[in-house]
Design a protein around this motif. Structure first.
Motif, short mmCIF file in Angstrom:
data_model
loop_
_atom_site.label_atom_id
_atom_site.label_comp_id
_atom_site.label_asym_id
_atom_site.label_seq_id
_atom_site.Cartn_x
_atom_site.Cartn_y
_atom_site.Cartn_z
N GLN A 1 5.63 81.44 75.14
CA GLN A 1 6.14 82.90 74.87
C GLN A 1 5.12 83.83 74.50
N GLY A 2 3.86 83.31 74.53
CA GLY A 2 2.69 84.28 74.11
C GLY A 2 2.38 84.21 72.99
N THR A 3 3.00 83.40 71.99
CA THR A 3 2.63 83.12 70.76
C THR A 3 1.69 82.15 70.57
N PRO A 4 0.73 82.39 69.10
CA PRO A 4 -0.37 81.46 68.97
C PRO A 4 0.13 79.80 69.04
N ARG A 5 -0.60 78.95 69.65
CA ARG A 5 -0.06 77.57 69.45
C ARG A 5 -0.62 77.00 68.01
N SER A 6 0.28 76.11 67.47
CA SER A 6 -0.27 75.52 66.12
C SER A 6 -0.99 74.07 66.41
N ASP A 7 -1.68 73.90 65.56
CA ASP A 7 -2.48 72.60 65.61
C ASP A 7 -2.01 71.78 64.17
N LEU A 8 -1.09 72.20 63.81
CA LEU A 8 -0.50 71.72 62.41
C LEU A 8 0.45 70.53 62.64
N GLY A 9 0.31 69.91 63.69
CA GLY A 9 0.98 68.54 64.09
C GLY A 9 2.58 68.77 64.09
N ASP A 10 3.50 68.40 63.25
CA ASP A 10 4.62 68.49 63.49
C ASP A 10 5.60 69.89 63.15
N PHE A 11 4.80 70.93 62.79
CA PHE A 11 5.42 72.19 62.56
C PHE A 11 5.32 72.78 63.89
N GLU A 12 6.38 73.67 63.82
CA GLU A 12 6.69 74.62 65.18
C GLU A 12 5.64 75.57 65.30
N VAL A 13 5.71 76.35 66.44
CA VAL A 13 4.55 77.50 66.58
C VAL A 13 5.15 78.40 65.25
N VAL A 14 3.64 78.74 64.93
CA VAL A 14 3.80 80.00 63.63
C VAL A 14 3.83 81.54 64.41
N GLN A 15 4.81 82.12 64.01
CA GLN A 15 5.00 83.38 64.52
C GLN A 15 4.72 84.57 63.54
N THR A 16 4.82 84.42 62.30
CA THR A 16 4.64 85.61 61.52
C THR A 16 3.87 85.13 60.48
N ARG A 17 3.33 86.20 59.80
CA ARG A 17 2.20 85.85 58.42
C ARG A 17 2.86 85.21 57.40
N ASP A 18 4.12 85.30 57.18
CA ASP A 18 4.79 84.73 56.08
C ASP A 18 4.91 83.09 56.57
#
Length: 124
Positions: free
Chosen positions: A9-26
């Protein structure tokens, strides 16, 4: 961001393992706090394990020293045993020799007494 660094979807990919794609600063801040908490917990566990390892090493050292002391005591007790055994053997040998000498003296006295008895009988 380059295309390979973005999700579908054009959002940054996460390298945090089981976490979903991070989309917001919060969400990024929340994820960082979770990782920071996890790192703190792991650090505490590592410190506890390090402390336990030091205690175990100290215990092992004390046990090794106790084993060496025990070996030293065993050698000392063995030496005392053999010394006492040698003394007892020498005492028993001396006692046996004295007993044999006493028996020899008694036998000699009995012979002397018989000889005197025969002399008395012959004189009668």
């Amino acid at each position: 961001l380059h295309g390979s660094e973005c999700g579908s979807q054009g959002t940054p990919r996460s390298d945090l393992g089981d976490f979903e794609v991070v989309q917001t600063r919060d969400e990024i801040v929340a994820a960082a706090e979770v990782w920071q908490t996890s790192a703190g917990i792991l650090n505490d566990k590592l410190s506890a394990l390090t402390s336990e390892a030091a205690e175990d090493a100290s215990l092992i050292k004390r046990l090794e020293e106790a084993v060496e002391d025990s070996k030293h005591d065993e050698r000392r007790y063995r030496a005392m045993y053999w010394s006492e055994k040698d003394e007892a053997t020498a005492y028993l040998r001396a006692k046996d020799a004295a007993s044999k000498q006493h028996e020899s003296q008694v036998a000699q006295l009995q012979l002397d007494l018989r000889g005197e008895q025969l002399a008395l009988d012959a004189a009668r």
